[in-house]
Design an enzyme around this catalytic site. Structure first.
Site: not given
Length: 515
Positions: A145, A241-242, A434, A487
Protein backbone atom coordinates in the site's frame (compact mmCIF):
# COMPACT_ATOMS: atom_id res chain seq x y z
CA UNK A 1 -12.32 -2.05 -7.25
CA UNK A 2 -9.72 -0.10 -9.23
CA UNK A 3 -11.47 2.93 -10.67
CA UNK A 4 -8.84 5.68 -10.44
CA UNK A 5 -7.58 6.45 -13.94
CA UNK A 6 -4.04 5.80 -15.06
CA UNK A 7 -3.84 9.48 -15.96
CA UNK A 8 -4.42 10.55 -12.36
CA UNK A 9 -2.19 7.72 -11.19
CA UNK A 10 0.80 8.72 -13.27
CA UNK A 11 0.54 12.45 -12.71
CA UNK A 12 0.34 11.86 -8.97
CA UNK A 13 3.81 10.33 -9.05
CA UNK A 14 5.37 13.67 -9.98
CA UNK A 15 3.36 15.65 -7.46
CA UNK A 16 0.44 16.82 -9.51
CA UNK A 17 -1.90 19.31 -7.91
CA UNK A 18 -4.92 17.29 -9.04
CA UNK A 19 -5.30 15.88 -5.54
CA UNK A 20 -4.82 17.45 -2.14
CA UNK A 21 -1.40 17.21 -0.55
CA UNK A 22 -2.46 14.91 2.30
CA UNK A 23 -2.32 11.14 1.93
CA UNK A 24 -5.94 9.99 1.97
CA UNK A 25 -6.86 6.38 1.29
CA UNK A 26 -10.27 6.16 -0.36
CA UNK A 27 -12.17 3.27 -1.89
CA UNK A 28 -11.26 4.46 -5.37
CA UNK A 29 -7.59 3.93 -4.49
CA UNK A 30 -7.89 0.36 -3.35
CA UNK A 31 -5.03 -1.00 -5.38
CA UNK A 32 -1.71 -1.35 -3.59
CA UNK A 33 0.06 0.66 -6.27
CA UNK A 34 -2.47 3.49 -6.06
CA UNK A 35 -1.92 3.80 -2.32
CA UNK A 36 1.81 3.93 -3.02
CA UNK A 37 1.23 6.65 -5.59
CA UNK A 38 -0.58 8.83 -3.07
CA UNK A 39 2.24 8.34 -0.61
CA UNK A 40 4.81 9.48 -3.18
CA UNK A 41 2.67 12.48 -4.03
CA UNK A 42 2.58 13.60 -0.40
CA UNK A 43 6.34 13.11 -0.08
CA UNK A 44 6.88 15.33 -3.10
CA UNK A 45 4.88 18.01 -1.29
CA UNK A 46 6.97 17.42 1.87
CA UNK A 47 4.00 16.29 3.98
CA UNK A 48 5.85 13.11 4.91
CA UNK A 49 9.38 12.99 6.27
CA UNK A 50 12.00 10.61 5.06
CA UNK A 51 13.05 8.33 7.88
CA UNK A 52 16.66 9.50 7.69
CA UNK A 53 16.10 13.24 7.57
CA UNK A 54 18.36 15.12 9.96
CA UNK A 55 17.18 17.18 12.91
CA UNK A 56 17.90 20.28 10.86
CA UNK A 57 15.37 19.11 8.31
CA UNK A 58 17.76 18.35 5.46
CA UNK A 59 17.31 15.00 3.80
CA UNK A 60 20.15 12.63 3.07
CA UNK A 61 20.54 11.41 -0.46
CA UNK A 62 19.41 7.94 -1.36
CA UNK A 63 22.59 5.98 -0.79
CA UNK A 64 23.52 2.60 0.53
CA UNK A 65 25.78 4.07 3.21
CA UNK A 66 23.04 5.81 5.17
CA UNK A 67 20.93 3.69 7.48
CA UNK A 68 17.43 4.47 6.25
CA UNK A 69 15.59 2.96 9.20
CA UNK A 70 16.45 2.56 12.86
CA UNK A 71 14.28 0.40 15.10
CA UNK A 72 13.72 1.15 18.77
CA UNK A 73 14.82 -1.50 21.26
CA UNK A 74 11.77 -2.68 23.21
CA UNK A 75 11.54 -4.26 26.62
CA UNK A 76 9.95 -7.64 25.93
CA UNK A 77 8.82 -7.88 29.55
CA UNK A 78 6.58 -4.92 28.85
CA UNK A 79 5.22 -5.93 25.44
CA UNK A 80 4.62 -9.68 25.89
CA UNK A 81 1.27 -10.45 27.50
CA UNK A 82 -0.18 -13.84 28.56
CA UNK A 83 -1.76 -15.77 25.66
CA UNK A 84 -3.06 -18.86 27.45
CA UNK A 85 -6.20 -20.25 25.82
CA UNK A 86 -6.19 -17.73 22.99
CA UNK A 87 -5.17 -20.22 20.32
CA UNK A 88 -8.23 -22.42 20.72
CA UNK A 89 -10.50 -19.38 20.76
CA UNK A 90 -9.01 -18.39 17.40
CA UNK A 91 -9.58 -21.76 15.75
CA UNK A 92 -11.79 -21.46 12.66
CA UNK A 93 -14.10 -24.45 12.49
CA UNK A 94 -14.91 -23.69 8.87
CA UNK A 95 -15.45 -20.72 6.59
CA UNK A 96 -18.88 -20.20 5.02
CA UNK A 97 -18.96 -21.66 1.54
CA UNK A 98 -15.64 -23.48 1.82
CA UNK A 99 -15.24 -26.80 -0.03
CA UNK A 100 -15.40 -30.10 1.83
CA UNK A 101 -12.45 -32.18 3.02
CA UNK A 102 -10.15 -29.37 4.11
CA UNK A 103 -6.91 -30.99 5.24
CA UNK A 104 -5.36 -28.21 7.30
CA UNK A 105 -6.17 -26.16 10.40
CA UNK A 106 -6.98 -22.47 10.13
CA UNK A 107 -7.14 -19.74 12.74
CA UNK A 108 -8.12 -16.09 12.88
CA UNK A 109 -8.14 -13.44 15.56
CA UNK A 110 -6.43 -10.49 17.17
CA UNK A 111 -3.21 -9.72 18.97
CA UNK A 112 -3.13 -6.51 21.00
CA UNK A 113 0.04 -4.56 20.24
CA UNK A 114 -0.65 -1.49 22.37
CA UNK A 115 -2.90 -1.83 25.39
CA UNK A 116 -2.93 1.87 26.18
CA UNK A 117 -4.36 2.96 22.84
CA UNK A 118 -6.13 -0.34 22.15
CA UNK A 119 -4.34 -1.16 18.90
CA UNK A 120 -5.08 -4.72 17.83
CA UNK A 121 -3.90 -6.42 14.64
CA UNK A 122 -5.95 -9.09 12.87
CA UNK A 123 -4.33 -12.24 11.51
CA UNK A 124 -5.39 -15.26 9.49
CA UNK A 125 -3.26 -18.38 9.82
CA UNK A 126 -3.37 -21.38 7.47
CA UNK A 127 -1.27 -24.26 8.73
CA UNK A 128 0.51 -26.46 6.22
CA UNK A 129 -1.59 -29.21 4.67
CA UNK A 130 -1.62 -32.73 6.07
CA UNK A 131 1.57 -34.09 7.56
CA UNK A 132 3.57 -31.08 6.37
CA UNK A 133 2.50 -28.95 9.33
CA UNK A 134 4.98 -30.28 11.85
CA UNK A 135 8.04 -30.01 9.59
CA UNK A 136 7.29 -26.94 7.47
CA UNK A 137 8.62 -23.46 8.29
CA UNK A 138 6.58 -20.47 9.40
CA UNK A 139 6.06 -17.89 6.64
CA UNK A 140 4.68 -14.40 7.27
CA UNK A 141 2.96 -12.63 4.37
CA UNK A 142 2.59 -8.83 4.18
CA UNK A 143 0.78 -6.80 1.56
CA UNK A 144 1.70 -3.24 0.82
CA UNK A 145 0.00 0.00 0.00
CA UNK A 146 0.75 1.35 2.53
CA UNK A 147 -2.60 0.48 4.02
CA UNK A 148 -3.71 -2.61 2.05
CA UNK A 149 -4.97 -5.94 3.36
CA UNK A 150 -2.98 -9.16 3.49
CA UNK A 151 -6.25 -11.01 4.03
CA UNK A 152 -8.04 -9.57 1.01
CA UNK A 153 -5.07 -9.66 -1.32
CA UNK A 154 -2.61 -12.29 -0.11
CA UNK A 155 -5.00 -14.81 1.43
CA UNK A 156 -8.06 -14.47 -0.78
CA UNK A 157 -6.65 -13.39 -4.15
CA UNK A 158 -3.12 -14.72 -4.29
CA UNK A 159 -1.47 -17.43 -2.22
CA UNK A 160 -4.06 -18.47 0.34
CA UNK A 161 -5.83 -21.84 0.43
CA UNK A 162 -9.10 -20.52 -1.02
CA UNK A 163 -10.35 -18.16 -3.72
CA UNK A 164 -13.80 -16.51 -3.80
CA UNK A 165 -16.35 -17.48 -6.43
CA UNK A 166 -18.13 -14.86 -8.54
CA UNK A 167 -21.24 -15.06 -6.32
CA UNK A 168 -19.23 -13.50 -3.49
CA UNK A 169 -20.46 -16.21 -1.11
CA UNK A 170 -18.66 -19.46 -1.84
CA UNK A 171 -15.03 -20.51 -1.97
CA UNK A 172 -13.01 -22.87 -4.12
CA UNK A 173 -9.67 -24.48 -3.36
CA UNK A 174 -6.41 -23.05 -4.58
CA UNK A 175 -4.26 -26.09 -5.41
CA UNK A 176 -1.17 -23.85 -5.57
CA UNK A 177 -1.60 -22.31 -2.13
CA UNK A 178 1.62 -21.63 -0.28
CA UNK A 179 0.47 -23.66 2.72
CA UNK A 180 1.42 -26.67 0.60
CA UNK A 181 5.01 -25.90 1.62
CA UNK A 182 4.76 -23.66 4.70
CA UNK A 183 2.60 -22.63 7.63
CA UNK A 184 1.41 -19.25 6.34
CA UNK A 185 0.54 -16.30 8.57
CA UNK A 186 -1.28 -13.33 7.01
CA UNK A 187 -1.17 -10.05 8.95
CA UNK A 188 -3.45 -7.05 8.38
CA UNK A 189 -1.21 -4.15 9.32
CA UNK A 190 -1.10 -1.39 10.47
CA UNK A 191 -4.16 -0.74 12.65
CA UNK A 192 -6.92 0.60 10.41
CA UNK A 193 -6.26 -1.95 7.66
CA UNK A 194 -8.94 -4.59 7.09
CA UNK A 195 -10.24 -5.90 10.41
CA UNK A 196 -7.35 -4.43 12.42
CA UNK A 197 -8.34 -1.50 14.59
CA UNK A 198 -7.45 0.96 17.33
CA UNK A 199 -9.64 2.25 20.14
CA UNK A 200 -7.82 5.57 19.71
CA UNK A 201 -8.91 7.06 16.40
CA UNK A 202 -5.98 9.48 16.34
CA UNK A 203 -3.80 6.41 15.71
CA UNK A 204 -5.13 6.38 12.15
CA UNK A 205 -3.50 9.78 11.59
CA UNK A 206 -0.09 8.76 12.90
CA UNK A 207 0.78 5.58 11.03
CA UNK A 208 4.18 5.28 9.39
CA UNK A 209 7.07 2.96 8.65
CA UNK A 210 8.51 3.02 12.17
CA UNK A 211 5.33 2.24 14.08
CA UNK A 212 4.25 -0.35 11.54
CA UNK A 213 7.50 -2.29 12.02
CA UNK A 214 7.34 -1.98 15.80
CA UNK A 215 3.72 -3.11 15.99
CA UNK A 216 4.44 -6.04 13.66
CA UNK A 217 7.30 -7.12 15.90
CA UNK A 218 5.16 -6.88 19.03
CA UNK A 219 2.50 -8.87 17.18
CA UNK A 220 5.00 -11.61 16.32
CA UNK A 221 6.47 -12.10 19.79
CA UNK A 222 2.98 -12.31 21.28
CA UNK A 223 1.70 -14.54 18.49
CA UNK A 224 4.57 -16.94 19.20
CA UNK A 225 3.50 -17.01 22.85
CA UNK A 226 0.06 -18.02 21.62
CA UNK A 227 1.57 -20.64 19.28
CA UNK A 228 4.70 -21.74 21.20
CA UNK A 229 5.19 -24.77 18.96
CA UNK A 230 6.47 -22.35 16.29
CA UNK A 231 9.04 -20.56 18.47
CA UNK A 232 11.94 -22.67 17.26
CA UNK A 233 10.63 -23.13 13.72
CA UNK A 234 12.54 -21.53 10.83
CA UNK A 235 10.86 -18.18 10.17
CA UNK A 236 10.63 -16.36 6.83
CA UNK A 237 9.11 -13.03 5.81
CA UNK A 238 7.46 -12.47 2.44
CA UNK A 239 5.46 -9.69 0.82
CA UNK A 240 4.94 -7.44 -2.17
CA UNK A 241 4.70 -3.80 -3.25
CA UNK A 242 5.17 -1.48 -0.22
CA UNK A 243 6.19 -4.58 1.72
CA UNK A 244 9.53 -3.60 0.19
CA UNK A 245 9.49 -1.31 3.23
CA UNK A 246 7.50 -3.42 5.71
CA UNK A 247 9.47 -6.65 5.31
CA UNK A 248 13.09 -5.43 5.59
CA UNK A 249 12.14 -2.99 8.36
CA UNK A 250 10.55 -5.81 10.35
CA UNK A 251 13.58 -8.01 9.67
CA UNK A 252 15.86 -5.22 10.92
CA UNK A 253 13.78 -4.99 14.10
CA UNK A 254 14.03 -8.75 14.62
CA UNK A 255 17.81 -8.70 14.17
CA UNK A 256 18.13 -5.83 16.65
CA UNK A 257 16.22 -7.69 19.35
CA UNK A 258 17.91 -11.01 18.65
CA UNK A 259 21.29 -9.32 19.05
CA UNK A 260 20.26 -7.59 22.29
CA UNK A 261 19.56 -10.96 23.91
CA UNK A 262 23.23 -11.97 24.00
CA UNK A 263 22.79 -13.59 20.58
CA UNK A 264 19.90 -15.68 21.89
CA UNK A 265 17.48 -16.08 18.99
CA UNK A 266 14.04 -14.76 19.90
CA UNK A 267 12.63 -15.10 16.40
CA UNK A 268 14.43 -17.66 14.22
CA UNK A 269 14.66 -15.45 11.12
CA UNK A 270 16.14 -17.35 8.16
CA UNK A 271 15.09 -15.46 5.07
CA UNK A 272 13.13 -12.70 3.37
CA UNK A 273 11.58 -12.47 -0.09
CA UNK A 274 9.81 -9.46 -1.61
CA UNK A 275 8.03 -9.16 -4.94
CA UNK A 276 7.57 -6.16 -7.28
CA UNK A 277 8.72 -4.24 -4.24
CA UNK A 278 9.24 -0.54 -3.68
CA UNK A 279 12.79 -0.32 -2.30
CA UNK A 280 14.41 2.80 -3.78
CA UNK A 281 12.26 5.69 -4.94
CA UNK A 282 14.50 7.28 -7.55
CA UNK A 283 15.19 4.07 -9.48
CA UNK A 284 11.70 2.66 -8.90
CA UNK A 285 10.12 5.65 -10.63
CA UNK A 286 12.64 5.89 -13.44
CA UNK A 287 12.31 2.17 -14.08
CA UNK A 288 8.55 2.45 -14.49
CA UNK A 289 8.80 4.86 -17.42
CA UNK A 290 11.59 2.90 -19.04
CA UNK A 291 9.42 -0.22 -18.75
CA UNK A 292 6.59 1.48 -20.63
CA UNK A 293 8.98 2.43 -23.41
CA UNK A 294 10.74 -0.95 -23.60
CA UNK A 295 7.34 -2.68 -23.89
CA UNK A 296 6.22 -0.44 -26.77
CA UNK A 297 3.57 1.43 -24.78
CA UNK A 298 5.06 4.89 -25.36
CA UNK A 299 7.03 6.40 -28.22
CA UNK A 300 10.71 7.21 -28.50
CA UNK A 301 9.83 10.90 -28.46
CA UNK A 302 7.88 10.65 -25.19
CA UNK A 303 10.55 8.70 -23.30
CA UNK A 304 13.16 11.19 -24.56
CA UNK A 305 11.09 14.01 -23.02
CA UNK A 306 10.68 12.16 -19.72
CA UNK A 307 14.41 11.48 -19.51
CA UNK A 308 15.29 15.05 -20.45
CA UNK A 309 12.85 16.92 -18.20
CA UNK A 310 12.06 14.68 -15.19
CA UNK A 311 14.27 14.39 -12.12
CA UNK A 312 13.29 11.48 -9.87
CA UNK A 313 15.81 12.16 -7.11
CA UNK A 314 14.61 12.60 -3.53
CA UNK A 315 15.01 16.39 -3.43
CA UNK A 316 13.78 17.13 -6.95
CA UNK A 317 11.12 19.75 -7.56
CA UNK A 318 8.37 19.37 -10.11
CA UNK A 319 8.52 21.13 -13.47
CA UNK A 320 5.91 22.02 -16.05
CA UNK A 321 7.92 20.37 -18.81
CA UNK A 322 8.09 17.15 -16.83
CA UNK A 323 4.36 17.27 -16.08
CA UNK A 324 3.66 17.70 -19.79
CA UNK A 325 5.82 14.69 -20.64
CA UNK A 326 4.15 12.54 -18.00
CA UNK A 327 0.70 13.57 -19.24
CA UNK A 328 1.66 12.13 -22.63
CA UNK A 329 2.69 8.89 -20.94
CA UNK A 330 -0.59 8.78 -19.07
CA UNK A 331 -2.62 9.23 -22.24
CA UNK A 332 -0.73 6.39 -23.89
CA UNK A 333 -1.35 3.83 -21.13
CA UNK A 334 -4.74 5.03 -19.90
CA UNK A 335 -6.66 2.10 -21.37
CA UNK A 336 -4.41 -0.57 -19.84
CA UNK A 337 -4.16 -2.24 -16.47
CA UNK A 338 -0.62 -1.16 -15.67
CA UNK A 339 -0.44 -3.75 -12.86
CA UNK A 340 -0.37 -6.37 -15.58
CA UNK A 341 -0.11 -4.80 -18.99
CA UNK A 342 -1.44 -7.81 -20.95
CA UNK A 343 -4.28 -8.71 -18.54
CA UNK A 344 -7.99 -8.28 -19.33
CA UNK A 345 -9.94 -5.49 -17.64
CA UNK A 346 -12.94 -5.81 -15.33
CA UNK A 347 -16.03 -4.28 -16.93
CA UNK A 348 -18.55 -4.97 -14.16
CA UNK A 349 -18.49 -4.61 -10.39
CA UNK A 350 -21.46 -6.94 -9.93
CA UNK A 351 -21.39 -10.36 -8.33
CA UNK A 352 -23.39 -13.15 -9.96
CA UNK A 353 -26.39 -14.98 -8.50
CA UNK A 354 -25.03 -18.26 -9.81
CA UNK A 355 -21.26 -18.64 -9.52
CA UNK A 356 -19.52 -19.03 -12.82
CA UNK A 357 -16.97 -21.78 -13.35
CA UNK A 358 -13.72 -20.75 -11.79
CA UNK A 359 -10.11 -21.82 -12.06
CA UNK A 360 -7.01 -20.36 -10.42
CA UNK A 361 -5.26 -20.82 -13.77
CA UNK A 362 -7.58 -18.26 -15.38
CA UNK A 363 -7.09 -14.78 -13.97
CA UNK A 364 -10.40 -13.04 -13.18
CA UNK A 365 -9.97 -9.24 -13.22
CA UNK A 366 -13.20 -8.77 -11.23
CA UNK A 367 -12.21 -10.94 -8.28
CA UNK A 368 -11.68 -7.89 -6.03
CA UNK A 369 -15.44 -7.36 -5.98
CA UNK A 370 -16.15 -10.97 -5.03
CA UNK A 371 -13.68 -10.75 -2.15
CA UNK A 372 -15.08 -7.46 -0.87
CA UNK A 373 -18.57 -8.92 -0.81
CA UNK A 374 -17.42 -12.11 0.93
CA UNK A 375 -15.43 -10.41 3.68
CA UNK A 376 -18.37 -8.12 4.48
CA UNK A 377 -20.82 -11.01 5.03
CA UNK A 378 -21.76 -11.16 8.75
CA UNK A 379 -21.47 -14.96 8.84
CA UNK A 380 -17.97 -14.79 7.35
CA UNK A 381 -16.87 -12.14 9.83
CA UNK A 382 -18.22 -14.27 12.67
CA UNK A 383 -16.36 -17.35 11.43
CA UNK A 384 -13.14 -15.34 11.10
CA UNK A 385 -13.60 -13.92 14.64
CA UNK A 386 -13.51 -10.40 13.20
CA UNK A 387 -14.51 -7.84 15.83
CA UNK A 388 -16.50 -5.59 13.54
CA UNK A 389 -18.05 -3.76 16.51
CA UNK A 390 -14.70 -1.96 16.69
CA UNK A 391 -15.03 -0.79 13.09
CA UNK A 392 -17.21 2.06 11.86
CA UNK A 393 -16.71 1.14 8.22
CA UNK A 394 -17.05 -1.90 5.95
CA UNK A 395 -14.06 -4.12 5.26
CA UNK A 396 -12.13 -2.82 2.26
CA UNK A 397 -9.05 -3.99 0.38
CA UNK A 398 -7.15 -0.82 1.27
CA UNK A 399 -7.82 1.32 4.31
CA UNK A 400 -10.49 4.02 4.21
CA UNK A 401 -9.56 5.39 7.66
CA UNK A 402 -5.77 5.82 7.56
CA UNK A 403 -5.57 9.48 6.62
CA UNK A 404 -1.85 10.22 6.99
CA UNK A 405 1.48 8.42 6.74
CA UNK A 406 4.04 10.06 9.01
CA UNK A 407 7.38 8.63 7.94
CA UNK A 408 8.66 6.75 4.91
CA UNK A 409 12.21 5.89 3.95
CA UNK A 410 13.46 6.99 0.55
CA UNK A 411 15.32 3.69 0.30
CA UNK A 412 15.45 0.34 2.06
CA UNK A 413 18.58 -0.80 0.24
CA UNK A 414 20.77 -0.37 3.37
CA UNK A 415 18.48 -2.79 5.17
CA UNK A 416 18.87 -5.33 2.38
CA UNK A 417 22.61 -4.98 2.76
CA UNK A 418 22.29 -5.55 6.49
CA UNK A 419 20.32 -8.75 5.94
CA UNK A 420 22.97 -10.09 3.59
CA UNK A 421 25.70 -9.27 6.11
CA UNK A 422 23.83 -11.25 8.78
CA UNK A 423 23.43 -14.31 6.57
CA UNK A 424 19.69 -13.89 6.04
CA UNK A 425 18.56 -15.49 2.77
CA UNK A 426 17.39 -12.66 0.51
CA UNK A 427 15.43 -13.20 -2.68
CA UNK A 428 13.76 -10.46 -4.71
CA UNK A 429 11.24 -11.47 -7.35
CA UNK A 430 9.37 -9.66 -10.08
CA UNK A 431 6.31 -10.49 -12.13
CA UNK A 432 7.49 -9.43 -15.58
CA UNK A 433 4.20 -7.94 -16.83
CA UNK A 434 3.84 -5.46 -13.95
CA UNK A 435 4.23 -1.84 -15.01
CA UNK A 436 3.83 -0.32 -11.53
CA UNK A 437 7.04 -1.57 -9.87
CA UNK A 438 8.41 -3.39 -12.91
CA UNK A 439 11.46 -5.56 -13.43
CA UNK A 440 13.35 -2.59 -14.89
CA UNK A 441 12.83 -0.68 -11.63
CA UNK A 442 13.95 -3.65 -9.54
CA UNK A 443 17.05 -4.11 -11.69
CA UNK A 444 17.95 -0.43 -11.40
CA UNK A 445 17.40 -0.48 -7.63
CA UNK A 446 19.50 -3.56 -6.98
CA UNK A 447 22.12 -2.15 -9.33
CA UNK A 448 22.73 0.62 -6.80
CA UNK A 449 24.23 -2.04 -4.52
CA UNK A 450 26.93 -2.78 -7.15
CA UNK A 451 27.05 -6.50 -6.37
CA UNK A 452 29.16 -8.83 -8.49
CA UNK A 453 27.38 -11.73 -10.20
CA UNK A 454 27.89 -15.13 -8.61
CA UNK A 455 25.57 -17.25 -10.79
CA UNK A 456 24.73 -15.77 -14.22
CA UNK A 457 21.25 -14.96 -15.50
CA UNK A 458 19.54 -18.22 -16.39
CA UNK A 459 16.00 -19.52 -17.03
CA UNK A 460 14.20 -21.71 -14.50
CA UNK A 461 11.39 -24.07 -15.35
CA UNK A 462 7.96 -25.33 -14.32
CA UNK A 463 6.58 -28.39 -16.12
CA UNK A 464 9.26 -28.13 -18.79
CA UNK A 465 8.47 -24.49 -19.63
CA UNK A 466 10.30 -21.33 -18.67
CA UNK A 467 8.83 -20.15 -15.39
CA UNK A 468 11.13 -17.16 -15.20
CA UNK A 469 14.75 -16.14 -14.99
CA UNK A 470 17.15 -15.72 -12.12
CA UNK A 471 20.58 -14.40 -11.16
CA UNK A 472 22.52 -14.79 -7.91
CA UNK A 473 24.82 -12.04 -6.69
CA UNK A 474 27.72 -12.24 -4.28
CA UNK A 475 26.27 -11.69 -0.84
CA UNK A 476 23.75 -14.38 -1.82
CA UNK A 477 21.06 -12.01 -3.02
CA UNK A 478 18.91 -13.71 -5.67
CA UNK A 479 16.83 -11.83 -8.23
CA UNK A 480 14.16 -13.89 -10.00
CA UNK A 481 11.45 -13.07 -12.49
CA UNK A 482 8.13 -14.87 -12.81
CA UNK A 483 7.12 -15.06 -16.45
CA UNK A 484 3.65 -13.82 -17.31
CA UNK A 485 2.86 -12.47 -13.84
CA UNK A 486 1.70 -8.99 -12.86
CA UNK A 487 2.04 -6.96 -9.67
CA UNK A 488 0.36 -9.61 -7.48
CA UNK A 489 2.37 -12.52 -8.83
CA UNK A 490 0.39 -15.50 -7.40
CA UNK A 491 -2.87 -14.09 -8.80
CA UNK A 492 -1.57 -14.37 -12.36
CA UNK A 493 0.80 -17.34 -12.20
CA UNK A 494 -0.13 -19.40 -9.12
CA UNK A 495 1.78 -22.55 -10.05
CA UNK A 496 4.96 -20.68 -10.93
CA UNK A 497 4.61 -18.67 -7.72
CA UNK A 498 4.34 -21.85 -5.66
CA UNK A 499 7.43 -23.31 -7.33
CA UNK A 500 9.22 -20.04 -6.65
CA UNK A 501 8.38 -19.92 -2.92
CA UNK A 502 9.21 -23.60 -2.48
CA UNK A 503 12.58 -22.95 -4.11
CA UNK A 504 13.17 -19.92 -1.92
CA UNK A 505 12.49 -21.93 1.23
CA UNK A 506 14.93 -24.59 0.00
CA UNK A 507 17.50 -21.99 -1.07
CA UNK A 508 17.93 -23.15 -4.67
CA UNK A 509 16.31 -22.01 -7.92
CA UNK A 510 14.42 -24.69 -9.87
CA UNK A 511 16.39 -26.33 -12.68
CA UNK A 512 16.41 -24.76 -16.16
CA UNK A 513 14.23 -26.19 -18.95
CA UNK A 514 15.63 -29.19 -20.75
CA UNK A 515 16.86 -28.57 -24.28
Amino acid sequence: MKSISSVVYLILILGSFLLSSSVVFRSEASKQGEALTRLLNAKKKKNIIDDHETAAGTSSSSTTTTTSFEARLLSLDQVIIPQSGSKEKDRIVGLPGQPESVDFEQYGGYVTVNGESGRALYYYFAEAVGQNQSSSPLLLWLNGGPGCSSLGYGAMAELGPFRVMSDGKTLFRNPYAWNNVANVLFLESPAGVGYSYSNTTSDYKSSGDKRTAEDAYIFLVNWLERYPEYKSRDFYISGESYAGHYAPQLAHTILLHNKSGNNTTIINLKGLTIGNAAVNEETDQRGMFDYFWSHALISDEIIDEVRAYCDFSANATDSTTCDDAVSKVASAVNSLDIYSIYAPLCHSSRISLVPKKASVREYDPCSDYYIENYLNLPQVQEALHANVTKLDHPWSACSTVISDWKDSSTTTLPLLQELMEHGVRLWVYSGDTDGRVPITATRYSLGVLKLAVKTPWTPWSVNGEVGGYGVVYHGDLTLATVRGAGHEVPSYQPERALVYIDSFLKGTLPPPPRN
